[in-house]
Design a protein around this motif. Structure first.
Motif, PDB file in Angstrom:
ATOM      1  N   SER A 185      40.136  41.315 -22.163  1.00 16.18           N
ATOM      2  CA  SER A 185      40.998  41.460 -23.343  1.00 16.18           C
ATOM      3  C   SER A 185      40.202  41.854 -24.581  1.00 16.18           C
ATOM      4  CB  SER A 185      41.713  40.134 -23.609  1.00 16.18           C
ATOM      5  OG  SER A 185      40.764  39.133 -23.918  1.00 16.18           O
ATOM      6  N   GLU A 207      38.848  43.120 -27.719  1.00 16.41           N
ATOM      7  CA  GLU A 207      39.329  44.102 -28.685  1.00 16.41           C
ATOM      8  C   GLU A 207      38.189  45.015 -29.125  1.00 16.41           C
ATOM      9  OE1 GLU A 207      42.506  42.712 -31.265  1.00 16.41           O
ATOM     10  OE2 GLU A 207      41.326  43.440 -32.960  1.00 16.41           O
ATOM     11  N   ASN A 264      46.178  46.020 -27.890  1.00 14.40           N
ATOM     12  CA  ASN A 264      45.101  45.927 -28.880  1.00 14.40           C
ATOM     13  C   ASN A 264      44.982  47.201 -29.699  1.00 14.40           C
ATOM     14  OD1 ASN A 264      44.460  43.325 -28.123  1.00 14.40           O
ATOM     15  ND2 ASN A 264      42.723  43.909 -26.848  1.00 14.40           N
ATOM     16  N   VAL A 301      32.825  34.971 -27.836  1.00 19.82           N
ATOM     17  CA  VAL A 301      32.781  36.434 -27.907  1.00 19.82           C
ATOM     18  C   VAL A 301      33.866  36.966 -28.844  1.00 19.82           C
ATOM     19  CG1 VAL A 301      33.131  38.557 -26.603  1.00 19.82           C
ATOM     20  CG2 VAL A 301      31.655  36.781 -25.678  1.00 19.82           C
ATOM     21  N   CYS A 302      35.082  36.462 -28.687  1.00 21.25           N
ATOM     22  CA  CYS A 302      36.196  37.007 -29.476  1.00 21.25           C
ATOM     23  C   CYS A 302      36.574  36.134 -30.664  1.00 21.25           C
ATOM     24  CB  CYS A 302      37.402  37.226 -28.569  1.00 21.25           C
ATOM     25  SG  CYS A 302      37.062  38.485 -27.314  1.00 21.25           S
ATOM     26  N   PRO A 362      34.573  34.891 -33.243  1.00 20.50           N
ATOM     27  CA  PRO A 362      34.060  35.366 -34.539  1.00 20.50           C
ATOM     28  C   PRO A 362      34.814  36.578 -35.117  1.00 20.50           C
ATOM     29  CG  PRO A 362      32.251  34.687 -33.136  1.00 20.50           C
ATOM     30  CD  PRO A 362      33.494  34.635 -32.280  1.00 20.50           C
ATOM     31  N   PRO A 363      35.078  37.637 -34.329  1.00 21.57           N
ATOM     32  CA  PRO A 363      35.857  38.727 -34.924  1.00 21.57           C
ATOM     33  C   PRO A 363      37.287  38.323 -35.270  1.00 21.57           C
ATOM     34  CG  PRO A 363      35.346  39.211 -32.604  1.00 21.57           C
ATOM     35  CD  PRO A 363      34.552  38.009 -32.994  1.00 21.57           C
ATOM     36  N   TYR A 387      28.198  33.310 -23.871  1.00 22.93           N
ATOM     37  CA  TYR A 387      26.751  33.541 -24.025  1.00 22.93           C
ATOM     38  C   TYR A 387      26.128  32.317 -24.673  1.00 22.93           C
ATOM     39  CZ  TYR A 387      28.555  38.315 -23.586  1.00 22.93           C
ATOM     40  OH  TYR A 387      29.214  39.440 -23.173  1.00 22.93           O
ATOM     41  N   TYR A 408      22.021  37.497 -31.797  1.00 24.55           N
ATOM     42  CA  TYR A 408      23.407  37.782 -32.196  1.00 24.55           C
ATOM     43  C   TYR A 408      24.373  36.813 -31.513  1.00 24.55           C
ATOM     44  CZ  TYR A 408      21.596  42.282 -33.889  1.00 24.55           C
ATOM     45  OH  TYR A 408      20.904  43.261 -34.541  1.00 24.55           O
ATOM     46  N   ALA A 409      24.119  36.545 -30.223  1.00 21.29           N
ATOM     47  CA  ALA A 409      24.984  35.629 -29.474  1.00 21.29           C
ATOM     48  C   ALA A 409      24.933  34.234 -30.092  1.00 21.29           C
ATOM     49  CB  ALA A 409      24.558  35.578 -28.011  1.00 21.29           C
ATOM     50  N   ARG A 450      24.116  33.509 -33.153  1.00 20.87           N
ATOM     51  CA  ARG A 450      24.778  33.592 -34.467  1.00 20.87           C
ATOM     52  C   ARG A 450      26.299  33.423 -34.304  1.00 20.87           C
ATOM     53  NH1 ARG A 450      25.648  38.701 -36.935  1.00 20.87           N
ATOM     54  NH2 ARG A 450      26.286  39.227 -34.825  1.00 20.87           N
ATOM     55  N   ASN A 451      26.851  33.992 -33.239  1.00 21.28           N
ATOM     56  CA  ASN A 451      28.299  33.897 -33.042  1.00 21.28           C
ATOM     57  C   ASN A 451      28.768  32.461 -32.819  1.00 21.28           C
ATOM     58  OD1 ASN A 451      28.574  36.601 -33.463  1.00 21.28           O
ATOM     59  ND2 ASN A 451      28.660  37.149 -31.289  1.00 21.28           N
ATOM     60  N   THR A 480      42.070  34.506 -26.268  1.00 20.80           N
ATOM     61  CA  THR A 480      41.389  35.800 -26.442  1.00 20.80           C
ATOM     62  C   THR A 480      40.510  36.106 -25.244  1.00 20.80           C
ATOM     63  OG1 THR A 480      39.527  34.746 -27.536  1.00 20.80           O
ATOM     64  CG2 THR A 480      41.296  35.584 -28.958  1.00 20.80           C
ATOM     65  N   ASP A 481      41.110  36.031 -24.074  1.00 22.91           N
ATOM     66  CA  ASP A 481      40.372  36.291 -22.849  1.00 22.91           C
ATOM     67  C   ASP A 481      41.396  36.657 -21.789  1.00 22.91           C
ATOM     68  OD1 ASP A 481      37.398  35.328 -21.561  1.00 22.91           O
ATOM     69  OD2 ASP A 481      39.069  35.613 -20.178  1.00 22.91           O
ATOM     70  N   GLY A 536      44.090  40.152 -27.840  1.00 23.14           N
ATOM     71  CA  GLY A 536      42.923  40.597 -28.580  1.00 23.14           C
ATOM     72  C   GLY A 536      42.686  39.791 -29.848  1.00 23.14           C
ATOM     73  N   ASN A 537      41.664  40.205 -30.597  1.00 22.35           N
ATOM     74  CA  ASN A 537      41.260  39.475 -31.809  1.00 22.35           C
ATOM     75  C   ASN A 537      42.319  39.539 -32.906  1.00 22.35           C
ATOM     76  OD1 ASN A 537      38.885  39.485 -30.320  1.00 22.35           O
ATOM     77  ND2 ASN A 537      38.016  41.202 -31.458  1.00 22.35           N
ATOM     78  N   LEU A 581      30.113  38.059 -16.095  1.00 25.23           N
ATOM     79  CA  LEU A 581      30.330  39.266 -16.891  1.00 25.23           C
ATOM     80  C   LEU A 581      29.004  39.816 -17.434  1.00 25.23           C
ATOM     81  CD1 LEU A 581      31.853  38.560 -20.421  1.00 25.23           C
ATOM     82  CD2 LEU A 581      30.596  36.895 -19.091  1.00 25.23           C
ATOM     83  N   GLY A 616      26.477  39.905 -19.472  1.00 24.86           N
ATOM     84  CA  GLY A 616      25.987  39.201 -20.657  1.00 24.86           C
ATOM     85  C   GLY A 616      24.615  39.693 -21.085  1.00 24.86           C
TER      86      GLY A 616
END
Lengths: 191, 437
Positions: free
Chosen positions: A89, A91, A117, B37-38, B40-41, B69, B76-77, B79-80, B127-128, B145-146, B373, B375
């Motif tokens: 999913s 985005e 999306n 993963v989703c 933060p955005p 992650y 970055y991971a 940080r999320n 969000t998955d 989605g985000n 997945l 990663g």
């Protein structure tokens, strides 16, 4: 609301069927910020980098969407076979294509979360074709999408194809995404 | 005319007496789940659209489960996860399962069930794409989605197109000893294709389904998305209620499909006629039987993820692996910390599962999504070059578990375990008949 929509023009990038979101943006790259103006450029760099090389930029293949060392693509319209965007999913998938400079996709069918999306996030416009055009259009062909009459023109080959009207999501696409749509309809307060 | 389970839940949550497939409705959301993963955005969009100081619509209904992650040096991971932590603190969220604390869980879809968020009759968005797992409990659950998640964070609502329902009926009263739910869903996906259920509900029914445990039902509904389905559902029963009541005191509503509900289509299967199944590279619908692929070379085996890393999956694998050595690199990744503890306490002939795996030469990882997945490059079990892997996970498109040069065969934990011992694809019936005798 009845402003005329401008045609979308640019070079085609052609792909096969079942292009899943891991091919669109491999999971290792999902860590970058979509908000940071510099960091988000990584998404343009890696868009479609998971597609096996031989199947990237058909019919010839071995053409990356974004050239080595660049973050923006020369291609504006993706033409693909069935079930585009299947898989996760994330985005980040439509987002990375928009960041690379892609404005529209044309395929007979989409996976539903990716389609949704594209629409709700206002990233790019997911058009549906009546037939599989991935065998007709070549990567690099100069295309034009007439958004008022739903016609795809291939200027390089001198051909035209009808594409499907956007249907029930047209209002959200025209608004530019779910938030803009909801504000226009008083569902979300303006900020 | 009656309604399906999915139609009834969407009608009730949109304040209507009835809905029909194709209707666009705005539904009230019971639970929104997001991860590292989703999340933060989605948080970024929420703050941009509703204001820097905006509060989420209902903090009791937002569940944040970092899982993708986690055990990585990727800056970055990490940080999320920090972004999630800061947001959970700012919003005072009661349901944030933070990394490095006792509350850390692991894979969100299994954690949602363990923590009592998969409640019959509710509407859950996440969000998955594998959020559809929760449909095993008779809940409407799907991936978004985000942007949609940010919309829910601010409003508690989302628009949904009511899907048609495809019904898959399993005859037979018990699972043959060599079969797992993974075989059933790989068979279905192979039959209808990776877009065979696009925009639709997959409803799993019949005496064969009623005989399944909750964990097995979750394996089925988890992979509805691999056929393009919007959601997968199983009608709730005593097994569902026993699981849910052990996990939460929250009220729920048992919803069933009406006898005269209208279905898009119905397909019938007999458990006795299904054999161990495999999805070959590079698509979940590239079906074959384990028997047909017998002897195919492998150099990696992987047992883990939301669909294949539950305690019953490891118990099944351990039944075959006990007293054997694995011939190829074999990775064991429990979905959650609760399952990881289960590996220590669950035994076969008095030996804990974890000892069986260690003794056989398997490598054991920490609870998370790990290599399912791919990663970041330092992810445990990731396929970093041209490995040929047999895996109990749910997706095998090019590059899914890391390198796009790698090949992934999807199979049940029985089949993965049997193949890990021999180093080639192996029909588990060989081992299971030995065990039974």
């Amino acid at each position: 609301m009845s402003t005329t929509l401008k045609p979308i023009k640019g070079k085609a990038f052609v792909l096969g069927k079942n292009i899943d979101t891991d091919q669109i943006i491999p999971a290792a790259h999902l860590v970058y910020s979509l908000d940071d103006p510099e960091e988000r450029k990584f998404y343009g760099k890696y868009a479609l980098s998971g597609v096996p090389s031989a199947e990237s930029g058909l019919p010839q293949g071995n053409i990356p969407l974004t050239k080595e060392g660049k973050t923006e693509s020369e291609f504006r319209i993706i033409v693909a076979s069935d079930n585009f965007g299947c898989g996760s999913s994330r985005e980040h998938a439509p987002a990375c294509l928009e960041i690379a400079g892609v404005e529209a996709i044309i395929t007979p069918t989409y996976a539903r979360i990716f389609y949704r999306n594209c629409v709700d996030g206002g990233f790019l416009i997911p058009f549906e074709s009546y037939e599989d055009l991935s065998k007709e259009v070549h990567t690099g062909d100069e295309l034009e999408i007439d958004q008022e009459n739903f016609v795809l023109k291939n200027h390089t080959q001198g051909k035209e194809y009808k594409i499907k009207p956007l249907g029930s999501v047209a209002d959200i696409v025209r608004a530019g995404g779910i938030f803009e749509y909801a504000r226009q309809n008083g569902m979300v307060a303006k900020i | 005319m009656g309604m399906t389970l999915t139609e009834k839940i969407l009608a009730k949550h949109s304040g209507k007496d009835r809905v029909s497939p194709g209707d666009n409705v705005w539904v009230d959301v019971d639970i929104l789940m997001t991860h590292d993963v989703c999340g933060p955005p989605a948080i970024g969009i929420f703050q941009k659209q509703f204001g820097e100081n905006a509060k989420v619509w209902d903090k009791e209904k937002l569940v944040i489960i970092p899982d993708h992650y986690i055990f990585t040096a990727d800056k970055y991971a990490n940080r999320n996860v920090d972004i999630l932590r800061a947001f959970a603190a700012e919003q005072d969220l009661p349901y944030f399962y933070d990394v490095g604390t006792d509350s850390y869980k692991g894979v969100c879809h299994v954690a949602l069930a363990e923590e009592g968020f998969t409640r019959p009759g509710d509407v859950l968005f996440g969000t998955d794409s594998h959020t559809c797992t929760a449909g095993a409990f008779g809940q409407f659950a799907t991936g978004i989605g985000n942007t949609d998640a940010a919309f829910i964070m601010g409003t508690g609502k989302l628009w949904v197109k009511v899907p048609e329902t495809m019904r898959f009926v399993f005859e037979g009263t018990s699972m043959p000893p060599y079969l797992m739910a993974k075989d059933l869903i790989l068979k279905i996906i192979g039959d209808i294709g990776v877009d065979g259920a696009t925009y639709r509900t997959m409803e799993f029914a019949g005496p064969g389904i009623k005989a399944l445990t909750m964990e097995d039902r979750m394996t089925l509904t988890n992979m509805a998305i691999e056929a393009g389905g919007k959601n997968g559902v199983v009608e709730p029963d005593a097994i569902t209620e026993a699981y849910v009541k052990a996990r939460t005191n929250h009220p729920y509503e048992l919803v069933y499909s009406d006898p005269d509900a209208k279905y898009h289509s119905e397909r019938y299967y007999n458990l006795e006629e299904i054999v161990p199944m495999i999805a070959k590279p590079h698509s979940p619908d590239n079906k074959a039987t384990a028997e047909e692929l017998e002897g195919t070379y492998l150099n990696r085996a992987y047992i883990g993820s939301c669909t294949g890393g539950k305690l019953s999956d490891f118990r099944a694998a351990a039944e075959i692996i006990q007293s054997n050595k694995v011939k190829i690199d074999t990775f064991i990744v429990p979905a959650t910390t609760e399952i990881a503890r289960g590996l220590e306490t669950e035994t076969i002939f008095g030996i804990p599962l974890i000892e069986i795996f260690k003794e056989a030469g398997c490598q054991i990882g920490n609870a998370s999504c790990a290599a399912c997945l791919g990663g970041p490059s330092d992810t445990f079990g990731r396929l970093n070059s041209d490995e040929i892997c047999i895996s109990s996970t749910n997706r095998n498109y090019p590059g899914r578990m890391g390198s796009k040069q790698a090949q992934v065969y999807l199979a049940s934990p029985y089949t993965v375990a049997a193949s890990a011992i021999t180093g080639v694809i192996t029909d588990p019936r060989v081992f299971i008949q030995e065990t039974v005798i």
